[in-house]
Motif scaffolding. Sequence first.
Motif, PDB file in Angstrom:
ATOM      1  N   GLU A 183       3.562 -31.103 -28.945  1.00  0.00           N
ATOM      2  CA  GLU A 183       3.842 -32.144 -29.933  1.00  0.00           C
ATOM      3  C   GLU A 183       3.860 -31.553 -31.339  1.00  0.00           C
ATOM      4  N   ARG A 184       2.876 -30.686 -31.633  1.00  0.00           N
ATOM      5  CA  ARG A 184       2.843 -30.051 -32.957  1.00  0.00           C
ATOM      6  C   ARG A 184       4.095 -29.211 -33.182  1.00  0.00           C
ATOM      7  N   GLU A 185       4.448 -28.415 -32.139  1.00  0.00           N
ATOM      8  CA  GLU A 185       5.648 -27.584 -32.272  1.00  0.00           C
ATOM      9  C   GLU A 185       6.892 -28.444 -32.445  1.00  0.00           C
ATOM     10  N   LYS A 186       6.956 -29.549 -31.669  1.00  0.00           N
ATOM     11  CA  LYS A 186       8.100 -30.450 -31.776  1.00  0.00           C
ATOM     12  C   LYS A 186       8.151 -31.065 -33.173  1.00  0.00           C
ATOM     13  N   LEU A 187       6.984 -31.505 -33.661  1.00  0.00           N
ATOM     14  CA  LEU A 187       6.925 -32.082 -35.000  1.00  0.00           C
ATOM     15  C   LEU A 187       7.326 -31.050 -36.050  1.00  0.00           C
ATOM     16  N   GLN A 188       6.803 -29.818 -35.902  1.00  0.00           N
ATOM     17  CA  GLN A 188       7.173 -28.759 -36.845  1.00  0.00           C
ATOM     18  C   GLN A 188       8.674 -28.487 -36.783  1.00  0.00           C
ATOM     19  N   TRP A 189       9.231 -28.451 -35.562  1.00  0.00           N
ATOM     20  CA  TRP A 189      10.659 -28.203 -35.398  1.00  0.00           C
ATOM     21  C   TRP A 189      11.457 -29.325 -36.061  1.00  0.00           C
ATOM     22  N   GLU A 190      11.005 -30.601 -35.790  1.00  0.00           N
ATOM     23  CA  GLU A 190      11.709 -31.737 -36.393  1.00  0.00           C
ATOM     24  C   GLU A 190      11.607 -31.682 -37.922  1.00  0.00           C
ATOM     25  N   ARG A 192      11.196 -28.976 -39.712  1.00  0.00           N
ATOM     26  CA  ARG A 192      12.075 -27.880 -40.125  1.00  0.00           C
ATOM     27  C   ARG A 192      13.530 -28.331 -40.141  1.00  0.00           C
ATOM     28  N   GLN A 193      13.891 -29.069 -39.058  1.00  0.00           N
ATOM     29  CA  GLN A 193      15.264 -29.582 -38.975  1.00  0.00           C
ATOM     30  C   GLN A 193      15.541 -30.523 -40.150  1.00  0.00           C
ATOM     31  N   LEU A 194      14.576 -31.418 -40.429  1.00  0.00           N
ATOM     32  CA  LEU A 194      14.754 -32.354 -41.546  1.00  0.00           C
ATOM     33  C   LEU A 194      14.871 -31.594 -42.870  1.00  0.00           C
ATOM     34  N   ARG A 195      13.998 -30.585 -43.037  1.00  0.00           N
ATOM     35  CA  ARG A 195      14.080 -29.797 -44.274  1.00  0.00           C
ATOM     36  C   ARG A 195      15.420 -29.072 -44.362  1.00  0.00           C
ATOM     37  N   GLN A 196      15.849 -28.503 -43.218  1.00  0.00           N
ATOM     38  CA  GLN A 196      17.127 -27.789 -43.224  1.00  0.00           C
ATOM     39  C   GLN A 196      18.280 -28.757 -43.521  1.00  0.00           C
ATOM     40  N   ARG A 197      18.230 -29.943 -42.898  1.00  0.00           N
ATOM     41  CA  ARG A 197      19.289 -30.931 -43.161  1.00  0.00           C
ATOM     42  C   ARG A 197      19.256 -31.369 -44.621  1.00  0.00           C
ATOM     43  N   ALA A 198      18.007 -31.615 -45.098  1.00  0.00           N
ATOM     44  CA  ALA A 198      17.875 -32.039 -46.494  1.00  0.00           C
ATOM     45  C   ALA A 198      18.368 -30.932 -47.419  1.00  0.00           C
ATOM     46  N   HIS A 199      18.041 -29.692 -47.096  1.00  0.00           N
ATOM     47  CA  HIS A 199      18.483 -28.565 -47.912  1.00  0.00           C
ATOM     48  C   HIS A 199      20.009 -28.430 -47.850  1.00  0.00           C
TER      49      HIS A 199
END
Length: 170
Positions: free
Chosen positions: A103-110, A112-119
């Motif tokens: 769950e932590r890894e999934k949350l971190q991945w999500e 990261r994905q959100l940050r990457q999308r936002a970036h």
Amino acid sequence: AEKERLRLEKEKELARLRVTQERVQDWLAERDALRAKRNQEAAEREWRRQELEKARKKAELEQQLRQERLEQVAQKEEYVAMQLEQDRQEFQRVLRAQQEQLEREKLQWEQRQLRQRAHAQYLRRQIQELQQQRQRQREALIEEGRQQQQEARQRSQRLAHFGQQKLQEL
């Protein structure tokens, strides 16, 4: 005759004494036999009592051994059940820990994905703003160029108009 009678009486007395003695001996023999029989019966009773006591002790020992074996089996089953419960709890703990890690890894991945999308969105917005700014600058340059051309035309027209006015005045 008297001697004979005495002799006969003696013989009778002897025979009677012998009979009495035999009876006494028979009685003593019977008593000894009865005593021996009683002793034999007592010995047999004692032997049977001892054998029964041995059998009872053996049965008690076997019962005790059976009971102890049953207790050992019950203890072993209890130990195995307790060990299984501990193993199950350990498995559940490890499983929960793995699920939490996932769950932590999934949350971190999500995230990261959100940050990457936002970036990426931020970069696209910056690129778009930059393009719009360049477009506005181009349009402003074009507009400025038109205004300068118009001003130059207007100046030329005024100059030509002044020039004509001056010519007419002259």
